[in-house]
Design an enzyme around this catalytic site. Sequence first.
Site, PDB file in Angstrom:
ATOM      1  N   HIS A   6       3.866   6.316   0.120  1.00 35.33           N
ATOM      2  CA  HIS A   6       4.809   6.437   1.236  1.00 35.33           C
ATOM      3  C   HIS A   6       5.720   5.210   1.319  1.00 35.33           C
ATOM      4  CE1 HIS A   6       5.480   6.388   5.810  1.00 35.33           C
ATOM      5  NE2 HIS A   6       6.189   7.390   5.335  1.00 35.33           N
ATOM      6  N   ARG A   7       7.008   5.432   1.223  1.00 35.71           N
ATOM      7  CA  ARG A   7       8.027   4.349   1.145  1.00 35.71           C
ATOM      8  C   ARG A   7       7.696   3.379   0.011  1.00 35.71           C
ATOM      9  NH1 ARG A   7       8.364   2.786   7.642  1.00 35.71           N
ATOM     10  NH2 ARG A   7       7.880   4.878   8.377  1.00 35.71           N
ATOM     11  N   GLU A  33       7.484   8.611  -2.180  1.00 42.57           N
ATOM     12  CA  GLU A  33       8.333   9.074  -1.084  1.00 42.57           C
ATOM     13  C   GLU A  33       9.241   7.925  -0.714  1.00 42.57           C
ATOM     14  OE1 GLU A  33       9.384   9.705   3.298  1.00 42.57           O
ATOM     15  OE2 GLU A  33       8.494   7.974   2.301  1.00 42.57           O
ATOM     16  N   ASP A  35      13.195   6.938   1.633  1.00 41.69           N
ATOM     17  CA  ASP A  35      14.143   7.394   2.653  1.00 41.69           C
ATOM     18  C   ASP A  35      15.542   6.915   2.291  1.00 41.69           C
ATOM     19  OD1 ASP A  35      11.913   8.084   4.726  1.00 41.69           O
ATOM     20  OD2 ASP A  35      11.533   5.991   4.183  1.00 41.69           O
ATOM     21  N   HIS A  48      14.278   2.958   5.409  1.00 36.45           N
ATOM     22  CA  HIS A  48      13.742   3.884   6.406  1.00 36.45           C
ATOM     23  C   HIS A  48      14.567   3.901   7.679  1.00 36.45           C
ATOM     24  CE1 HIS A  48      11.235   5.102   9.840  1.00 36.45           C
ATOM     25  NE2 HIS A  48      10.766   6.013   8.995  1.00 36.45           N
ATOM     26  N   GLU A 108      13.556  11.584   1.238  1.00 40.58           N
ATOM     27  CA  GLU A 108      13.718  12.006   2.628  1.00 40.58           C
ATOM     28  C   GLU A 108      15.108  11.625   3.110  1.00 40.58           C
ATOM     29  OE1 GLU A 108      10.923  10.581   5.645  1.00 40.58           O
ATOM     30  OE2 GLU A 108      12.354  11.294   7.147  1.00 40.58           O
ATOM     31  N   LYS A 110      17.576  10.766   5.761  1.00 41.07           N
ATOM     32  CA  LYS A 110      17.547  10.261   7.144  1.00 41.07           C
ATOM     33  C   LYS A 110      18.881  10.567   7.823  1.00 41.07           C
ATOM     34  CE  LYS A 110      13.470   8.337   7.724  1.00 41.07           C
ATOM     35  NZ  LYS A 110      12.474   9.124   8.472  1.00 41.07           N
ATOM     36  N   ASP A 233       0.367   5.119   2.661  1.00 43.82           N
ATOM     37  CA  ASP A 233       0.802   3.731   2.430  1.00 43.82           C
ATOM     38  C   ASP A 233      -0.105   3.036   1.419  1.00 43.82           C
ATOM     39  OD1 ASP A 233       2.662   4.184   4.460  1.00 43.82           O
ATOM     40  OD2 ASP A 233       1.410   3.249   6.006  1.00 43.82           O
TER      41      ASP A 233
HETATM   42  O1  G3P Z   1       8.316  11.972   4.516  1.00 38.97           O
HETATM   43  C1  G3P Z   1       7.142  11.675   5.180  1.00 38.97           C
HETATM   44  C2  G3P Z   1       7.323  10.539   6.147  1.00 38.97           C
HETATM   45  O2  G3P Z   1       7.964   9.503   5.486  1.00 38.97           O
HETATM   46  C3  G3P Z   1       8.098  10.921   7.356  1.00 38.97           C
HETATM   47  O3  G3P Z   1       8.155   9.921   8.327  1.00 38.97           O
HETATM   48  O4  G3P Z   1       9.223   8.110   9.534  1.00 38.97           O
HETATM   49  O5  G3P Z   1       7.752   7.586   7.617  1.00 38.97           O
HETATM   50  O6  G3P Z   1       9.985   8.599   7.222  1.00 38.97           O
HETATM   51  P1  G3P Z   1       8.811   8.490   8.162  1.00 38.97           P
HETATM   52 MG    MG Z   2       9.995   8.964   5.101  1.00 37.17          MG
END
Ligand code: G3P
Ligand code: MG
Length: 241
Positions: A6-7, A33, A35, A48, A108, A110, A233
């Site tokens: 994640h990120r 993943e 953003d 993000h 993702e 945004k 994470d």
């Molecule tokens: O894409 C899953 C997750 O990243 C969504 O929430 O706020 O971490 O981008 P956020």
């Molecule tokens: Mg995200």
Amino acid sequence: MLIYAHRGARGYAPENTMAAFKKALSLGADGIELDVQRTKDGEIVICHDHTVDRTSDGHGWIKNFTLARLKALDFGGWFSPNHKGETIPTLAEFLDWYKDTSLYLNIEIKNGPVLYSGIEQDILELIKHILPDWQDMLPRIILSSFYHPSLSAVKDIDARFATGLLYSSRPMDPVRLAKEIDANYLHPHWHYLDPIWVKAALDAGIGVNAYTVNTQEELSYIRQFQLNGIFSDFPDRASAF
Ligand code: G3P
Ligand code: MG
């Protein structure tokens, strides 16, 4: 079940930087993943937040920065002194590195509260331009958003790209919503996983990927669902579990 970092592996490196993406690869994550946002001069960058305040030494909205000004900021020092000097990656830079890996990828979008009109087209163009084998890579790529019109926009531009419908509350009928906009995946926060909807999604050929699953308790909990993937994470914890 695929484990997406994640990120990037944001538990171990400053989120959404090349250091975090490389860490994810070295930890054995299945995917990444990230953003995306857009600069004043139209560059797609990986971050993000809509502002740089939390993850850099600067202040202000990304939409008001040129890429050159953004690149002058430090996106690593806030995380640890060892990462001082990390810069914000462009999506182009990331894809240039990504193309030689076998990782899965979730971009993702945004959109909102800042609306980046036409960002979906910009992203698809970059993918097609930078990934020479992008058509073969399509099964490994998902575009997701909490801003569902962006998912429709992706399908309007090129329906071959898979989309993921993000939600952080409980829609009345997430499967119906996904069908309405031809989304290929549900991307709920894990709190909103529901056995009925997971089954309904899978029966309809819609996959389910849940975010953000970090602790042993969360990992145990989500095991009861037949998920395609999770975002974590700490991708190493999730794959060791
Ligand atoms: O894409 C899953 C997750 O990243 C969504 O929430 O706020 O971490 O981008 P956020
Ligand atoms: Mg995200």
